[in-house]
Design an enzyme around this catalytic site. Structure first.
Site, short mmCIF file in Angstrom:
data_model
loop_
_atom_site.label_atom_id
_atom_site.label_comp_id
_atom_site.label_asym_id
_atom_site.label_seq_id
_atom_site.Cartn_x
_atom_site.Cartn_y
_atom_site.Cartn_z
N CYS A 87 84.79 -78.67 46.18
CA CYS A 87 84.95 -78.27 44.78
C CYS A 87 83.55 -78.04 44.24
O CYS A 87 82.75 -78.98 44.17
CB CYS A 87 85.66 -79.36 43.98
N CYS A 204 83.96 -70.91 42.98
CA CYS A 204 85.04 -71.88 42.80
C CYS A 204 85.85 -71.84 44.08
O CYS A 204 86.12 -70.75 44.61
CB CYS A 204 85.91 -71.50 41.60
#
Length: 240
Positions: A87, A204
């Site tokens: 992440c 992302c």
């Protein structure tokens, strides 16, 4: 002769769950294995209950740090020798996590920067497609600009569209990886390339679920792939 002892990779997933599962697949693909035993041991702990990183960055929402540290301790107890958090937004909190982590951590941002440096021709400007938390935090821009690579980001309207593609009711986090989310991210990435980006960073870990390298006329830098390759290398397994 006894087989070479490989280090165990720890993966703290769940941010989001599909990105964590996809990252495991990238680890498998990055290993130049001829048989099962050539692959590195991997412990994947998916912990979707980690508070959302974007509100924590932008609005002082609940901190993800305590949950991430608990997850890393689970990985340590399960036998991991080091860990990756697939992440990018969570990397904003690494300065608070790393000193207290029981495991050494691989940075997806550093791995991505290393991948960009191997790109030929070397891009002097990259476009960032990421959550608003990652964009506004500057964690990518600081790392890349220190290496002499300018980072450009979407216009405000396009950034809102990126967030809708990721977080919307029919967005990637809701399991939709085709149709409107893909169309939006593809359009935003192409606009960044039109503005002069010599590469696009999928900043992302949901973005590589819908964008592919052959979608763009410039290289797509995937932190999941870069991080997986670094994890395999560090494990001691053969790298493809």
């Amino acid at each position: 002769m006894s087989p070479k002892k490989l280090m165990t990779i720890g993966v703290l997933g769940g941010m989001g769950p599909e990105a964590g599962a996809h990252f495991f697949g990238r680890i498998v693909a990055a290993c130049a294995a001829r048989r099962d035993q050539d692959h590195p041991p991997v412990v994947l702990y998916s912990l979707p209950q980690v508070p959302d990183r974007t509100p924590a960055i932008l609005r002082g929402g609940p901190s993800p740090v305590p949950a991430i540290l608990r997850g890393l301790r689970v990985l340590e107890k399960a036998g991991a020798d080091f860990a990756v958090i697939p992440c990018v937004s969570a990397h904003f909190f690494l300065p608070r996590i790393a000193p207290r982590s029981p495991l050494r951590l691989i940075s997806l941002i550093e791995a991505s920067l290393a991948a960009v440096r191997k790109t030929r021709p070397l891009p002097r400007k990259i476009g960032l497609v990421a959550t608003t938390g990652t964009v506004r935090s500057g964690i990518v821009a600081r790392a890349f600009e220190a290496a002499g690579i300018e980072v450009i980001v979407p216009a405000a309207r396009d950034q809102r569209r990126v967030m809708g593609a990721i977080y919307g009711k029919k967005g990637i986090k809701a399991g939709v990886t085709d149709g409107p989310p893909r169309e939006v991210l593809l359009a935003v990435a192409r606009e960044l390339a039109r503005r002069g980006a010599g590469a696009i960073l999928a900043g992302c870990t949901e973005v590589p679920l819908v964008l592919r390298p052959d979608d763009l006329r410039v290289p797509l830098i995937d932190p999941l792939e870069a991080g997986a390759r670094e994890a395999v290398r560090r494990s001691g397994a053969p790298l493809r």
